[in-house]
Design an enzyme around this catalytic site. Structure first.
Site, mmCIF file in Angstrom:
data_model
loop_
_atom_site.group_PDB
_atom_site.id
_atom_site.type_symbol
_atom_site.label_atom_id
_atom_site.label_comp_id
_atom_site.label_asym_id
_atom_site.label_seq_id
_atom_site.Cartn_x
_atom_site.Cartn_y
_atom_site.Cartn_z
ATOM 1 N N ASP A 1 0.790 -1.249 0.000
ATOM 2 C CA ASP A 1 0.000 0.000 0.000
ATOM 3 C C ASP A 1 0.822 1.299 0.000
ATOM 4 O O ASP A 1 0.485 2.240 0.747
ATOM 5 C CB ASP A 1 -0.952 0.008 1.209
ATOM 6 C CG ASP A 1 -2.004 -1.092 1.147
ATOM 7 O OD1 ASP A 1 -1.951 -1.922 0.227
ATOM 8 O OD2 ASP A 1 -2.871 -1.128 2.044
ATOM 9 N N LYS B 1 -7.045 -5.048 -3.071
ATOM 10 C CA LYS B 1 -7.799 -5.590 -1.943
ATOM 11 C C LYS B 1 -8.723 -4.524 -1.376
ATOM 12 O O LYS B 1 -8.476 -3.324 -1.566
ATOM 13 C CB LYS B 1 -6.828 -6.090 -0.851
ATOM 14 C CG LYS B 1 -5.966 -4.955 -0.324
ATOM 15 C CD LYS B 1 -4.930 -5.439 0.650
ATOM 16 C CE LYS B 1 -4.063 -4.320 1.141
ATOM 17 N NZ LYS B 1 -4.769 -3.250 1.867
ATOM 18 N N CYS C 1 -2.153 -2.726 7.553
ATOM 19 C CA CYS C 1 -2.015 -3.638 6.412
ATOM 20 C C CYS C 1 -0.735 -4.463 6.451
ATOM 21 O O CYS C 1 -0.742 -5.631 6.056
ATOM 22 C CB CYS C 1 -2.182 -2.868 5.110
ATOM 23 S SG CYS C 1 -3.898 -2.287 4.949
HETATM 24 C C1 VGL Z 1 -4.651 0.759 5.645
HETATM 25 C C2 VGL Z 1 -6.223 1.676 7.045
HETATM 26 C C3 VGL Z 1 -7.180 1.551 6.076
HETATM 27 C C4 VGL Z 1 -3.244 0.343 5.448
HETATM 28 C C5 VGL Z 1 -5.612 0.622 4.672
HETATM 29 O O1 VGL Z 1 -2.778 0.291 4.296
HETATM 30 O O2 VGL Z 1 -2.569 0.061 6.470
HETATM 31 N N1 VGL Z 1 -4.967 1.275 6.832
HETATM 32 N N2 VGL Z 1 -6.871 1.020 4.886
#
Ligand code: VGL
Ligand code: ZN
Length: 238
Positions: A42, A140, A185
């Protein structure tokens, strides 16, 4: 007044050695082999400075990830990829604010600002990533009613993203995990990697955390209990 040289001389070698961070003198010892893969979690505009869910110092992971990625033939990247109005967005729940918890059919869910909506600039991977050999980008969080921090399994605990099957088919067994955010994540991915039978190493200095309500310390404790190895980028022979 003592000057710097006198102070250093006075400290002696033993004291000095203990003051130098391990990363500066320990030789890198972990070799990347054919069964190793780097998972880059991410690293998207929404989680970087100016993004809607910016992780503090998140941009600092990019040069570290670019450097270690040079040592990996196998790289998988993930992309948080939500529908508009996703169930994890506070804006989808009347009267709720980001970082509050709610109960959903699959369990507790922290609510977030709108982020990583499919096809938006915020959802794009950082243009500063330089990992041309990356072989797979796994998206995802695309089911509107289910979140997915983990790159393996959605937050309902059963819907798979297909990543474990992909890695097993390619005989990739040792996973090095980096990116954002350490306590969400990255941690959920590392924990699921262990559940699926992979070796998991989290590269701490290639990650940054959100740390909402003690989540960072809890994530490291959970990971340690699950046998996730906590390493630094300097531990890797790149
Ligand atoms: C994430 C919160 C919401 C992350 C993704 O990538 O850690 N955190 N969505
Ligand atoms: Zn998300």
């Amino acid at each position: 007044m003592l000057d710097r040289r006198q102070i250093l001389a006075g400290l002696g070698t033993v004291a000095l050695t203990t003051m130098i961070p391990k990363s500066l003198w320990a030789a890198a010892s972990i070799k990347i082999d054919d069964a190793s893969a780097l998972l880059v979690i991410d690293v998207q505009n929404c989680f970087l400075p100016g993004g809607s869910l910016a992780v503090k110092d998140g941009e600092q992971v990019v040069p570290v990830i670019n450097r270690i990625a040079k040592g990996f033939a196998n790289v998988v990247m993930t992309q948080d990829w939500h529908t508009a109005g996703h169930v994890s967005f506070a804006s989808a729940h009347d009267g709720k604010k980001p970082f509050e918890m709610i109960d959903l059919p699959y369990g507790k869910q922290m609510l977030w600002p709108d982020h990583c909506v499919q096809g938006t600039d915020g959802a794009s991977l950082s243009k500063d990533l330089s990992i041309p050999q990356a072989e797979l980008v796994i998206r995802k969080g695309y089911h509107k009613d289910v979140d997915s921090y983990s790159a393996f399994t959605e937050a309902d605990g059963k819907t798979t993203t297909g990543l474990a099957a992909y890695l097993k088919a390619r005989k990739l067994e040792r996973l090095f995990i980096a990116g954002l955010a350490t306590d969400f994540c990255v941690a959920w991915t590392a924990l699921d990697a262990r559940k699926a039978g992979f070796e998991a190493y989290v590269v701490e200095d290639a990650c940054r955390g959100i740390d909402a309500q003690g989540s960072l310390a809890k994530a490291w404790a959970d990971m340690e209990k699950a046998g996730v190895k906590r390493i630094q980028s300097s531990d890797l022979v790149v």
